[in-house]
Motif scaffolding. Structure first.
Motif, PDB file in Angstrom:
ATOM      1  N   ASP A  85       0.794  -1.137  -0.139  1.00  0.00           N
ATOM      2  CA  ASP A  85      -0.013   0.049  -0.012  1.00  0.00           C
ATOM      3  C   ASP A  85       0.793   1.408  -0.025  1.00  0.00           C
ATOM      4  O   ASP A  85       0.536   2.404  -0.348  1.00  0.00           O
ATOM      5  CB  ASP A  85      -0.922  -0.106   1.128  1.00  0.00           C
ATOM      6  CG  ASP A  85      -1.823  -0.986   1.232  1.00  0.00           C
ATOM      7  OD1 ASP A  85      -2.345  -1.501  -0.035  1.00  0.00           O
ATOM      8  OD2 ASP A  85      -2.535  -1.626   2.049  1.00  0.00           O
TER       9      ASP A  85
ATOM     10  N   GLN B 207      -2.299  10.120  -8.307  1.00  0.00           N
ATOM     11  CA  GLN B 207      -3.285  10.873  -9.269  1.00  0.00           C
ATOM     12  C   GLN B 207      -2.500  11.590 -10.506  1.00  0.00           C
ATOM     13  O   GLN B 207      -3.055  11.955 -11.367  1.00  0.00           O
ATOM     14  CB  GLN B 207      -3.719  12.307  -8.395  1.00  0.00           C
ATOM     15  CG  GLN B 207      -4.816  11.754  -7.309  1.00  0.00           C
ATOM     16  CD  GLN B 207      -5.903  11.168  -7.814  1.00  0.00           C
ATOM     17  OE1 GLN B 207      -6.740  11.824  -8.529  1.00  0.00           O
ATOM     18  NE2 GLN B 207      -6.285   9.863  -7.572  1.00  0.00           N
TER      19      GLN B 207
ATOM     20  N   GLU C 196     -10.368   1.329  -7.372  1.00  0.00           N
ATOM     21  CA  GLU C 196      -9.761   2.483  -7.321  1.00  0.00           C
ATOM     22  C   GLU C 196      -8.934   2.902  -8.757  1.00  0.00           C
ATOM     23  O   GLU C 196      -8.308   3.686  -8.862  1.00  0.00           O
ATOM     24  CB  GLU C 196      -8.782   2.285  -6.149  1.00  0.00           C
ATOM     25  CG  GLU C 196      -9.372   2.541  -4.840  1.00  0.00           C
ATOM     26  CD  GLU C 196     -10.217   1.477  -4.370  1.00  0.00           C
ATOM     27  OE1 GLU C 196     -10.931   1.183  -3.435  1.00  0.00           O
ATOM     28  OE2 GLU C 196     -10.159   0.343  -5.105  1.00  0.00           O
TER      29      GLU C 196
ATOM     30  N   SER D  89       1.416   4.295  -2.665  1.00  0.00           N
ATOM     31  CA  SER D  89       0.710   5.649  -2.652  1.00  0.00           C
ATOM     32  C   SER D  89       1.531   6.726  -2.158  1.00  0.00           C
ATOM     33  O   SER D  89       1.351   7.874  -2.528  1.00  0.00           O
ATOM     34  CB  SER D  89      -0.501   5.562  -1.788  1.00  0.00           C
ATOM     35  OG  SER D  89      -0.198   5.417  -0.432  1.00  0.00           O
ATOM     36  N   ARG D  90       2.893   6.359  -1.721  1.00  0.00           N
ATOM     37  CA  ARG D  90       3.748   7.630  -1.390  1.00  0.00           C
ATOM     38  C   ARG D  90       4.499   8.296  -2.579  1.00  0.00           C
ATOM     39  O   ARG D  90       4.977   9.253  -2.533  1.00  0.00           O
ATOM     40  CB  ARG D  90       4.715   7.057  -0.356  1.00  0.00           C
ATOM     41  CG  ARG D  90       4.282   6.665   0.814  1.00  0.00           C
ATOM     42  CD  ARG D  90       5.235   6.424   1.976  1.00  0.00           C
ATOM     43  NE  ARG D  90       4.843   5.754   3.220  1.00  0.00           N
ATOM     44  CZ  ARG D  90       5.655   5.321   4.136  1.00  0.00           C
ATOM     45  NH1 ARG D  90       6.886   5.594   4.016  1.00  0.00           N
ATOM     46  NH2 ARG D  90       5.215   4.578   5.234  1.00  0.00           N
TER      47      ARG D  90
ATOM     48  N   LYS E 171      -4.362   6.512  -5.569  1.00  0.00           N
ATOM     49  CA  LYS E 171      -3.757   7.693  -4.872  1.00  0.00           C
ATOM     50  C   LYS E 171      -2.888   8.365  -5.912  1.00  0.00           C
ATOM     51  O   LYS E 171      -2.338   9.390  -5.727  1.00  0.00           O
ATOM     52  CB  LYS E 171      -3.373   7.534  -3.434  1.00  0.00           C
ATOM     53  CG  LYS E 171      -4.399   7.264  -2.491  1.00  0.00           C
ATOM     54  CD  LYS E 171      -3.676   7.048  -1.261  1.00  0.00           C
ATOM     55  CE  LYS E 171      -4.913   6.614  -0.109  1.00  0.00           C
ATOM     56  NZ  LYS E 171      -4.347   6.466   1.343  1.00  0.00           N
TER      57      LYS E 171
ATOM     58  N   SER F 104      -4.610   1.269  -2.901  1.00  0.00           N
ATOM     59  CA  SER F 104      -3.717   2.452  -2.755  1.00  0.00           C
ATOM     60  C   SER F 104      -3.440   2.912  -4.037  1.00  0.00           C
ATOM     61  O   SER F 104      -2.916   4.376  -4.160  1.00  0.00           O
ATOM     62  CB  SER F 104      -2.628   2.306  -1.748  1.00  0.00           C
ATOM     63  OG  SER F 104      -1.746   1.360  -2.160  1.00  0.00           O
TER      64      SER F 104
ATOM     65  N   VAL G 296       3.762  10.065  -4.748  1.00  0.00           N
ATOM     66  CA  VAL G 296       2.762  11.011  -5.471  1.00  0.00           C
ATOM     67  C   VAL G 296       2.970  11.595  -6.629  1.00  0.00           C
ATOM     68  O   VAL G 296       1.976  12.178  -7.321  1.00  0.00           O
ATOM     69  CB  VAL G 296       2.341  12.127  -4.294  1.00  0.00           C
ATOM     70  CG1 VAL G 296       1.731  11.338  -3.096  1.00  0.00           C
ATOM     71  CG2 VAL G 296       3.543  12.749  -3.761  1.00  0.00           C
TER      72      VAL G 296
END
Length: 254
Positions: A68, A97, A117, A71-72, A95, A92, A74
């Motif tokens: 998960d 984006q 997701e 997700s860091r 996230k 995750s 970014v």
């Protein structure tokens, strides 16, 4: 081994020093962490300290799970996980984006492996899910309004989701080698179907990909021999290499 303790997958251990030495600059000035083809079996926790990179290549390894903590990353716009042993995509991932390119080709993804997701990746332009065991797509894929190319070849799809034909920017879809009835192909705009053949250097393919390509080639030769006809293939211009920065799009067209 201590009784009750689960054995960790064997593979090369990546240190922060090794990861930093694997940093590259792309032709357009983006930071790329290239850990491809390094026999990595466990996601290296140390690379979380390099989570500000724009591109991450973990392809052609032995990874069975993506944590998960992905997700860091970014700032990621490009994530390549092809040719691993993944049977699940973490929720995750939604996230990320800024992600525009996601390659999950040649893994072990099957029923329930793709999270809803995925539909949160609003900027995603290219998605490769080929060479897996996928039987259906999550309905959230319809929310990917920026998606241009979708690879679904060599899966277990029995039908084509109707929403694919309504996605405004989706221009190319590869559904070759799925158990889809010819009558169901009408649900997909013929313009979007990808049936062209592209050349790939053999030494750039993982063992699994090379074996599948060889089997497919032998099957085509046998079919042409039995029919007594010669089929002239359509080739793209130039040889394409799976991990080439300059030609990173080619995986969707294999």
């Amino acid at each position: 081994m201590v009784k009750g303790k689960k054995a960790e997958p064997k593979g090369k251990k990546i240190t922060l020093k090794v990861a930093r030495n694997a940093m590259r600059m792309t032709v357009d000035g983006k930071r790329r962490l290239d850990l491809s083809n390094m026999q990595i079996a466990t996601f290296p926790k140390c690379i979380l300290k390099l989570a500000d990179v724009e591109e991450l290549d973990l392809s052609r390894n032995l990874l069975q799970k993506i944590p998960d903590t992905i997700s860091r990353f970014v700032n990621l716009r490009w994530l390549d996980l092809h040719s691993n042993q993944l049977d699940q995509v973490p929720e995750s991932i939604g996230k990320l984006q800024n992600l525009a390119y996601l390659n999950l080709c040649n893994n072990r993804l099957g029923p329930g492996s793709l999270p809803m997701e995925l539909g949160l990746l609003k900027g995603l332009r290219k998605l490769n899910l080929g060479l897996n065991r996928i039987e259906s797509l999550p309905a959230s894929i319809a929310a990917l309004r920026e998606l241009r190319e979708l690879g679904l070849f060599n899966n277990m799809l029995t039908s084509i989701p109707v929403y694919l034909s309504t996605m405004p920017k989706l221009g190319r879809v590869n559904v070759n080698c799925n158990p889809i009835r010819p009558t169901d192909m009408k649900d997909l705009d013929p313009i979007k179907r990808v049936r062209s053949l592209h050349l790939v250097q053999e030494d750039c393919l993982c063992g699994g990909c090379l074996e599948k390509c060889t089997e497919r080639s032998l099957w085509l030769e046998k079919r042409q021999s039995e029919s007594g006809t010669e089929r002239k293939p359509h080739f793209s211009s130039g040889l394409l290499t799976p991990n080439s920065v300059a030609m990173q799009d080619q995986a969707l067209q294999r």
